[in-house]
Design an enzyme around this catalytic site. Structure first.
Site, PDB file in Angstrom:
ATOM      1  N   GLU A   1       0.813  -1.222   0.000  1.00 14.47           N
ATOM      2  CA  GLU A   1       0.000   0.000   0.000  1.00 14.47           C
ATOM      3  C   GLU A   1       0.846   1.272   0.000  1.00 14.47           C
ATOM      4  OE1 GLU A   1      -2.914  -0.046   3.133  1.00 14.47           O
ATOM      5  OE2 GLU A   1      -3.917  -1.813   2.336  1.00 14.47           O
TER       6      GLU A   1
ATOM      7  N   GLU B   1      -4.992  -8.853   1.107  1.00 10.41           N
ATOM      8  CA  GLU B   1      -5.607  -8.474   2.385  1.00 10.41           C
ATOM      9  C   GLU B   1      -7.091  -8.252   2.166  1.00 10.41           C
ATOM     10  OE1 GLU B   1      -4.107  -5.099   4.666  1.00 10.41           O
ATOM     11  OE2 GLU B   1      -2.043  -5.634   4.153  1.00 10.41           O
TER      12      GLU B   1
HETATM   13  C1  BGP Z   1      -4.114  -2.101   5.632  1.00 12.78           C
HETATM   14  C2  BGP Z   1      -2.671  -2.283   6.055  1.00 12.78           C
HETATM   15  C3  BGP Z   1      -2.473  -3.112   7.268  1.00 12.78           C
HETATM   16  C4  BGP Z   1      -3.628  -3.161   8.263  1.00 12.78           C
HETATM   17  C5  BGP Z   1      -5.010  -3.093   7.628  1.00 12.78           C
HETATM   18  C6  BGP Z   1      -6.157  -2.846   8.574  1.00 12.78           C
HETATM   19  O1  BGP Z   1      -4.267  -0.830   5.101  1.00 12.78           O
HETATM   20  O2  BGP Z   1      -1.881  -2.830   5.031  1.00 12.78           O
HETATM   21  O3  BGP Z   1      -1.237  -2.789   7.824  1.00 12.78           O
HETATM   22  O4  BGP Z   1      -3.398  -2.436   9.372  1.00 12.78           O
HETATM   23  O5  BGP Z   1      -5.077  -2.131   6.620  1.00 12.78           O
HETATM   24  O6  BGP Z   1      -6.327  -1.501   8.826  1.00 12.78           O
HETATM   25  P1  BGP Z   1      -6.264  -0.878  10.275  1.00 12.78           P
HETATM   26  O7  BGP Z   1      -5.160  -1.568  10.971  1.00 12.78           O
HETATM   27  O8  BGP Z   1      -5.978   0.568  10.093  1.00 12.78           O
HETATM   28  O9  BGP Z   1      -7.588  -1.107  10.902  1.00 12.78           O
END
Ligand code: BGP
Length: 458
Positions: free
Chosen positions: A164, A363
């Site tokens: 990302e 993800e």
């Molecule tokens: C994505 C990232 C992760 C993770 C996930 C969940 O954007 O790659 O690192 O954290 O989101 O989001 P958050 O942790 O902000 O709830």
């Protein structure tokens, strides 16, 4: 079985170094921007929990990998911490040993390691040089990538340059949710551009190694833009949001070129980055083999309600307003809309407009607060997470039936981990982590996923 997936489909999960390793100031690791920012401004982080210990994976990886195996993982994505591997620019043997052990342990348990080089975790020493604004850091990243390929390239078959990459741009240079908390679009554009130059240089280097059966790619959070209506003004708003937030990385990654309309807008508003003459050629020659797709939520947009303030600084949001669609389904804990079909729309777009590049869902997941509320018979009954995964998988299945080149599904995430500013507020894991004891316990979704992975469908 109604939803059967192709054989060798990748079932697993993803995580990142800062979010699980812990031992943040141990074993020779240097500070990264998260360690530093937490020291400086702990009140920014939920419950003032910082990255020092996170989920302790540095010490528990053996047991955690056994848990992965137990729930049917055949693949797992982790990231290497640049500030652990190269504190002060020199190789830290303890870090080499750690990543060696993790990679070997995964392979020994039939789990393919997918390795990402950079997950939001700029070493502080590099940030002090200006981070991605400074071209020297691009060269330093290249040296770091080179060392990773040398050390682990004999065993790792799937490499990713960045996770990302737009998020540090948004967080650090536009909207103030990552260090260095700058709000300046021109600098944001420079950071985004240099990230892609670093990415292309890493690919160029990777190709020289000529590893057998290895692939390299990037992981992008593709957030489809949906217009409020078919009115040309809404369509334009959505197209521009897509240019800024998806195509700004997707086009150079897959095609080695930036979209001309994006260049036109940035030129018109005086926001173009500094470039070097050989960059164009570099980008063109070094495109990805494989694309990781992170998908959580759509972006709904509409034409601007009001004319932008002519004195306000340039922002992508000058061209669109976010739109709250009536009746949308929400994950209220995270404040994100749940729109399962979005995952299919992304895959169809890749099929039709990006040469059907090989991809996987790198993800997807659902963060929920206070999950202990749902404990019954000692197990967190996370049926909401099971529904979330199942409904997304149905759309992935449909995309495969329609010839989309998608090879796997990784949940965010394996065990509850540290979510940046949200720290341990929302929990995403198949396994819960009890923070005072670090005890891991499978949730209902873990048992469910095990069956899916073993049956290759549901
Ligand atoms: C994505 C990232 C992760 C993770 C996930 C969940 O954007 O790659 O690192 O954290 O989101 O989001 P958050 O942790 O902000 O709830």
């Amino acid at each position: 079985m109604k939803y059967k997936f192709p054989s060798n489909f990748w079932w697993g999960s993803a995580t990142s170094a800062t979010q699980i390793e812990g031992a943040a100031s141990e074993e020779g690791k240097d500070k990264n921007i998260w360690d530093y920012w937490f020291e400086k401004e702990p009140n920014r982080f939920f419950d003032q929990v910082g990255p020092e210990k996170t989920s302790n994976f540095y010490y528990t990886y053996k047991q955690d990998i056994q848990h992965m195996k137990e729930i049917g993982h055949n693949s797992f994505r982790l990231s290497i911490s640049w500030s652990r591997l190269l504190p002060n620019g020199k190789v830290n043997q303890k870090a080499v040993d750690f990543y060696d052990h993790v990679i070997n342990e995964l392979i020994a348990n039939g789990i393919e390691p997918f390795v990402n080089l950079f997950h939001f975790d700029m070493p502080l020493s590099m940030q002090e040089l200006g981070g991605w604004e400074n071209r020297i850091v691009v060269e330093k990243y290249k040296e770091y990538a080179n060392i990773c390929f040398q050390l682990f390239g004999d065993r790792v078959r799937k490499w990713f340059t960045f996770n990302e990459p737009i998020v540090p741009v948004e967080g650090g240079y536009l909207y103030d949710f990552h260090y260095p908390n700058i709000v300046d679009a021109k600098r944001a554009v420079q950071v985004a551009y240099h990230t892609m130059i670093a990415h292309a240089k890493a690919i160029q280097l990777f190709r020289r190694f000529n590893f057998k059966d290895s692939k390299i790619g990037i992981i992008l959070n593709l957030t489809p833009s949906y217009p409020r209506s078919n009115n040309p003004a809404d369509l334009r708003a959505s197209r521009i949001a897509d240019l800024f937030f998806n195509r700004s990385f997707l086009d150079p990654a897959v095609y080695g070129e930036y979209p001309s309309e994006l260049i036109e807008i940035l030129t018109k508003y005086g926001q173009m980055p500094n470039t070097e003459v050989t960059d164009k050629e570099l980008l063109k020659a070094n495109t990805i083999d494989i694309l990781g797709i992170n998908y959580y939520q759509p972006r709904r947009v509409k034409a601007k309600e009001y004319l932008p303030n002519p004195y306000a600084p340039f922002m992508p949001d000058m061209f669109f307003d976010l739109y709250e669609m009536p009746g949308r389904k929400m994950n209220a804990y995270r404040g994100w809309e749940i729109y399962e079909k979005g995952i299919y729309d992304i895959l169809v777009n890749l099929r039709d407009n990006y040469g059907n590049i090989e991809s996987f869902i790198s993800e997807n997941g659902m963060g929920v607060q206070d999950e202990e509320r749902f404990i019954k018979d000692g197990v967190i009954q996370d049926d909401y997470r099971i529904d979330f995964i199942r409904e997304h998988l149905k759309w992935v299945h449909k995309a495969i039936a329609e010839a989309c080149n998608v090879k796997g599904y990784h949940l965010w995430t394996f065990m509850d981990n540290w979510s940046w500013l949200n720290a341990y507020k929302n929990r995403y894991g198949f396994y819960s982590v009890e923070l005072s004891t670090m005890k891991r316990t499978p949730k209902k979704s873990a048992y469910w996923f095990k069956k899916i992975a073993e049956n290759n469908g549901f």
